[in-house]
Design an enzyme around this catalytic site. Structure first.
Site, PDB file in Angstrom:
ATOM      1  N   LYS A 258      -6.685  18.352  -7.922  1.00  0.00           N
ATOM      2  CA  LYS A 258      -5.500  17.554  -7.551  1.00  0.00           C
ATOM      3  C   LYS A 258      -4.520  17.575  -8.720  1.00  0.00           C
ATOM      4  CE  LYS A 258      -3.935  12.810  -6.502  1.00  0.00           C
ATOM      5  NZ  LYS A 258      -4.315  11.425  -6.157  1.00  0.00           N
ATOM      6  N   ASP A 263       2.105   9.921 -10.191  1.00  0.00           N
ATOM      7  CA  ASP A 263       1.991   9.247  -8.896  1.00  0.00           C
ATOM      8  C   ASP A 263       2.625   7.861  -8.968  1.00  0.00           C
ATOM      9  OD1 ASP A 263       1.316   8.359  -6.396  1.00  0.00           O
ATOM     10  OD2 ASP A 263      -0.847   8.229  -6.763  1.00  0.00           O
ATOM     11  N   LYS A 270       3.766   1.846  -6.286  1.00  0.00           N
ATOM     12  CA  LYS A 270       2.723   1.127  -7.026  1.00  0.00           C
ATOM     13  C   LYS A 270       3.368   0.062  -7.897  1.00  0.00           C
ATOM     14  CE  LYS A 270      -0.542   5.015  -7.643  1.00  0.00           C
ATOM     15  NZ  LYS A 270      -1.713   4.496  -6.920  1.00  0.00           N
ATOM     16  N   ASP A 282      -2.922  11.559 -12.924  1.00  0.00           N
ATOM     17  CA  ASP A 282      -3.270  11.925 -11.548  1.00  0.00           C
ATOM     18  C   ASP A 282      -3.383  13.444 -11.351  1.00  0.00           C
ATOM     19  OD1 ASP A 282      -4.111  10.832  -9.180  1.00  0.00           O
ATOM     20  OD2 ASP A 282      -2.115  10.713  -8.269  1.00  0.00           O
ATOM     21  N   ASP A 341       1.301   6.469  -0.697  1.00  0.00           N
ATOM     22  CA  ASP A 341       0.493   6.498  -1.921  1.00  0.00           C
ATOM     23  C   ASP A 341      -0.840   7.238  -1.703  1.00  0.00           C
ATOM     24  OD1 ASP A 341      -0.151   6.035  -4.536  1.00  0.00           O
ATOM     25  OD2 ASP A 341      -0.629   3.903  -4.282  1.00  0.00           O
ATOM     26  N   GLU A 343      -1.317  10.224  -1.248  1.00  0.00           N
ATOM     27  CA  GLU A 343      -0.686  11.553  -1.289  1.00  0.00           C
ATOM     28  C   GLU A 343      -1.659  12.655  -1.683  1.00  0.00           C
ATOM     29  OE1 GLU A 343      -0.800   9.585  -3.796  1.00  0.00           O
ATOM     30  OE2 GLU A 343      -1.406  10.980  -5.374  1.00  0.00           O
ATOM     31  N   ARG A 345      -4.680  13.311  -0.763  1.00  0.00           N
ATOM     32  CA  ARG A 345      -5.342  13.972   0.372  1.00  0.00           C
ATOM     33  C   ARG A 345      -4.376  14.872   1.130  1.00  0.00           C
ATOM     34  NH1 ARG A 345      -6.991   8.215   2.684  1.00  0.00           N
ATOM     35  NH2 ARG A 345      -6.898   7.860   0.449  1.00  0.00           N
TER      36      ARG A 345
HETATM   37  N1  BES Z   1      -3.917   8.419  -7.609  1.00  0.00           N
HETATM   38  C1  BES Z   1      -4.347   7.342  -6.786  1.00  0.00           C
HETATM   39  C2  BES Z   1      -5.803   6.949  -7.003  1.00  0.00           C
HETATM   40  C3  BES Z   1      -6.166   6.380  -8.356  1.00  0.00           C
HETATM   41  C4  BES Z   1      -6.277   5.018  -8.528  1.00  0.00           C
HETATM   42  C5  BES Z   1      -6.485   7.206  -9.405  1.00  0.00           C
HETATM   43  C6  BES Z   1      -6.649   4.499  -9.743  1.00  0.00           C
HETATM   44  C7  BES Z   1      -6.849   6.685 -10.635  1.00  0.00           C
HETATM   45  C8  BES Z   1      -6.946   5.327 -10.799  1.00  0.00           C
HETATM   46  C9  BES Z   1      -4.205   7.719  -5.303  1.00  0.00           C
HETATM   47  O1  BES Z   1      -3.186   8.600  -5.010  1.00  0.00           O
HETATM   48  C10 BES Z   1      -3.929   6.469  -4.567  1.00  0.00           C
HETATM   49  O2  BES Z   1      -2.922   5.881  -4.803  1.00  0.00           O
HETATM   50  N2  BES Z   1      -4.852   6.077  -3.697  1.00  0.00           N
HETATM   51  C11 BES Z   1      -4.719   4.894  -2.951  1.00  0.00           C
HETATM   52  C12 BES Z   1      -5.061   5.221  -1.519  1.00  0.00           C
HETATM   53  C13 BES Z   1      -4.742   4.120  -0.568  1.00  0.00           C
HETATM   54  C14 BES Z   1      -3.261   3.980  -0.384  1.00  0.00           C
HETATM   55  C15 BES Z   1      -5.408   4.420   0.754  1.00  0.00           C
HETATM   56  C16 BES Z   1      -5.708   3.860  -3.503  1.00  0.00           C
HETATM   57  O3  BES Z   1      -6.817   4.235  -3.845  1.00  0.00           O
HETATM   58  O4  BES Z   1      -5.323   2.713  -3.623  1.00  0.00           O
HETATM   59 ZN    ZN Z   2      -2.636   9.913  -6.550  1.00  0.00          ZN
HETATM   60 ZN    ZN Z   3      -1.312   7.650  -4.692  1.00  0.00          ZN
END
Ligand code: BES
Ligand code: ZN
Ligand code: ZN
Length: 493
Positions: A258, A263, A270, A282, A341, A343, A345
């Site tokens: 990834k 992000d 966020k 990220d 967010d 993104e 996937r």
């Molecule tokens: N990059 C984040 C996940 C992340 C969170 C990485 C904390 C490192 C530390 C990812 O893109 C994300 O924002 N995921 C969301 C998904 C949700 C919106 C379903 C999450 O995990 O909150």
């Molecule tokens: Zn992310």
């Molecule tokens: Zn994200």
């Protein structure tokens, strides 16, 4: 750092400092062999040396010429494993940092571990524990750096040499990944990241090609492009390849990282503190793939490996994708975006379905995918998931074993069909979020829609980036995943 192996007696070595790992049993036994070699200086501290894990003591020599000695505790002899050696070497490196030392020797302890692996672990621990990211410090950190590390052993120096060389290469590759993660976001656009990969490929002798936005459009990677819509920087898709003539496998093992270079969450923005403020990390999955390619090329592993890195940032610019958008993905499946967010996937799905066309033996994706995996497993361990195709159990045990041997620990999460229900959409084939419960698993279930081959998904959101150091893992990028993948591929080879 130069690394060599020597069989010269400890007390005769011409270095500034010696690191001697000691067990509790050796400490209880009165450190007799050290007293024989270093005399009274050891005698004086004897009562203070416990040999317990994590403890260190410094011994100053009687006379000017002999080196300082750092005793680094290993704990009970019975429980000494490779991770114990890495941590002991790293504690030694911590002491070294506070002193001015250019040359250091570390001795392989008499424990029940193969010499090659023990030697590798000590070198890894020392180099990883010495790592500092000083790129942005105008005083350059003001610390002297160790120039030369000598691994001291009495016998089997051939094995020790092999291990030391592997340890150096692997640790340096981990540091490459750390450096990439630690780079300031304003130096890390997709194009800049791809340039850095091209440089690495040229230096270490693997192949690379970089697709620009037009090529990504032509390929129809619409999930990937949707994420990029809110950005001013165009995306890149970088393909890395290591294909030695003596490769054991005909069909490639594909590693996907990834590469979200930043992000913000996009329009599903966020919050800053404790969330967006660490999102330069990220792309840690991408960094792990680059570090791994570097290592396997340098080690000349006989495996055919392809790396795929979709890179973009995720921003809420004017044309950003919005909740409600339905995207026709590279595979043809449709996705209802309910949270911009989620993104990772979206871009991984397109890379996974592109991988299908390369007829892979196995695909492993590495991604900072979900916050939920940090809640589940903390920042020591990554979550691992795999599809239910043939070889399911071997894959899980293979990656878990690689984790235990390398120190990059992973733990499996379940993938029952029922979890798939949570991402059914009212308007499209699937939606990109499945709600709060089991969201690391529903993320993997989403990815599984784009996979039709043996596949392992590693969610490294916890251990990829730390706000508090853990032994040889520093604050910031840890390079997690490089040792895991290298060990997995070594075993495979
Ligand atoms: N990059 C984040 C996940 C992340 C969170 C990485 C904390 C490192 C530390 C990812 O893109 C994300 O924002 N995921 C969301 C998904 C949700 C919106 C379903 C999450 O995990 O909150
Ligand atoms: Zn992310
Ligand atoms: Zn994200």
């Amino acid at each position: 750092m130069k690394v060599s192996v020597s069989t010269i007696a400890l007390s005769e070595l011409d270095v500034d400092l010696l690191i001697v790992p000691v067990t509790e049993q050796e400490a209880e036994g009165g450190l007799t062999s050290l007293i024989e070699q270093f005399g009274n200086a050891v005698e004086r501290v004897r009562a203070d040396v416990s040999g317990k894990r994590g403890t260190t003591s410094i011994i100053y020599p009687e006379k000017g010429s002999s080196p300082r000695v750092v005793l680094s505790g290993l704990g009970d002899t019975e429980n000494v494993d490779l991770e114990t050696l890495r941590r002991a070497a790293s504690s030694g490196a911590g002491v070294v940092r506070s002193l001015s030392t250019e040359t250091v020797a570390i001795t392989i302890p008499e424990v029940d571990l193969e010499k090659e692996y023990a030697s590798q672990a000590l070198v890894e621990g020392f180099i990883l524990g010495s790592y500092r990211f000083n790129r942005y410090r105008t005083d350059n950190g003001q610390e002297s750096e160790v120039q030369r590390l000598v691994v001291q052993t009495t016998t089997d120096d051939k094995q020790a040499r092999r291990g030391a060389e592997q340890g150096r290469i692997v640790a340096e590759s981990v540091c490459t990944a750390r450096d990439l993660v630690n780079l300031s976001p304003d130096e890390k656009s997709p194009i800049q990241l791809s340039r850095a990969i091209e440089k690495s490929a040229k230096k270490y002798g693997y192949d690379v090609s970089v697709w620009d936005k037009a090529m990504i459009e032509e390929e129809g990677m619409n999930g990937f492009l949707a994420v990029n819509r809110g950005s001013v920087d165009p995306p890149t898709f970088t393909i890395l390849e290591w294909k030695p003539e003596n490769a054991r496998n005909k069909k490639a093992i594909i590693l996907i990282g990834k590469g979200v270079v930043f992000d913000t969450g996009g329009l599903s923005l966020k919050s800053t503190k404790g969330s967006m403020d660490s999102m330069k990390s990220d792309m840690a999955g991408a960094a792990a793939v680059v570090g791994t390619m570097e290592a396997i090329a340098r080690l000349e592993l006989p495996v055919y490996v392809i790396g795929l890195i979709p890179a973009t940032d995720n921003r809420p610019g004017e044309s950003a994708y919005v909740p409600g958008d339905v995207i026709r993905m590279h595979s043809g499946k449709t996705v209802e975006v309910l949270n911009t967010d989620a993104e990772g996937r979206m871009i991984l799905a397109d890379a996974l379905s592109y991988a299908q066309g390369l007829n892979p033996e196995l695909v492993i994706d590495v991604a900072t995918l979900t916050g939920a995996v940090v809640v589940a497993l903390g920042d020591f361990v990554a979550g691992v998931m795999t599809n239910n195709q043939k070889g399911f159990e071997e894959r899980l045990s293979g990656i878990t074993r690689a984790g235990e041997r390398s120190g990059d620990l992973v733990h499996p999460l379940p993938m029952h069909d029922d979890y798939g229900e949570l991402i059914k959409s009212d308007v499209a084939d699937i939606k990109n979020v499945g709600g709060r419960s089991a969201s690391s698993i529903t993320a993997a279930k989403f990815l599984e829609h784009f996979v039709d081959y043996p596949w392992i998904h590693v969610d490294i959101a916890g251990p990829a980036f730390l706000s508090k150091a853990q032994s040889y893992r520093p604050v910031g990028g840890t390079g997690f995943g490089v040792r895991l993948l290298v060990e997995f591929l070594k075993e495979y080879a």
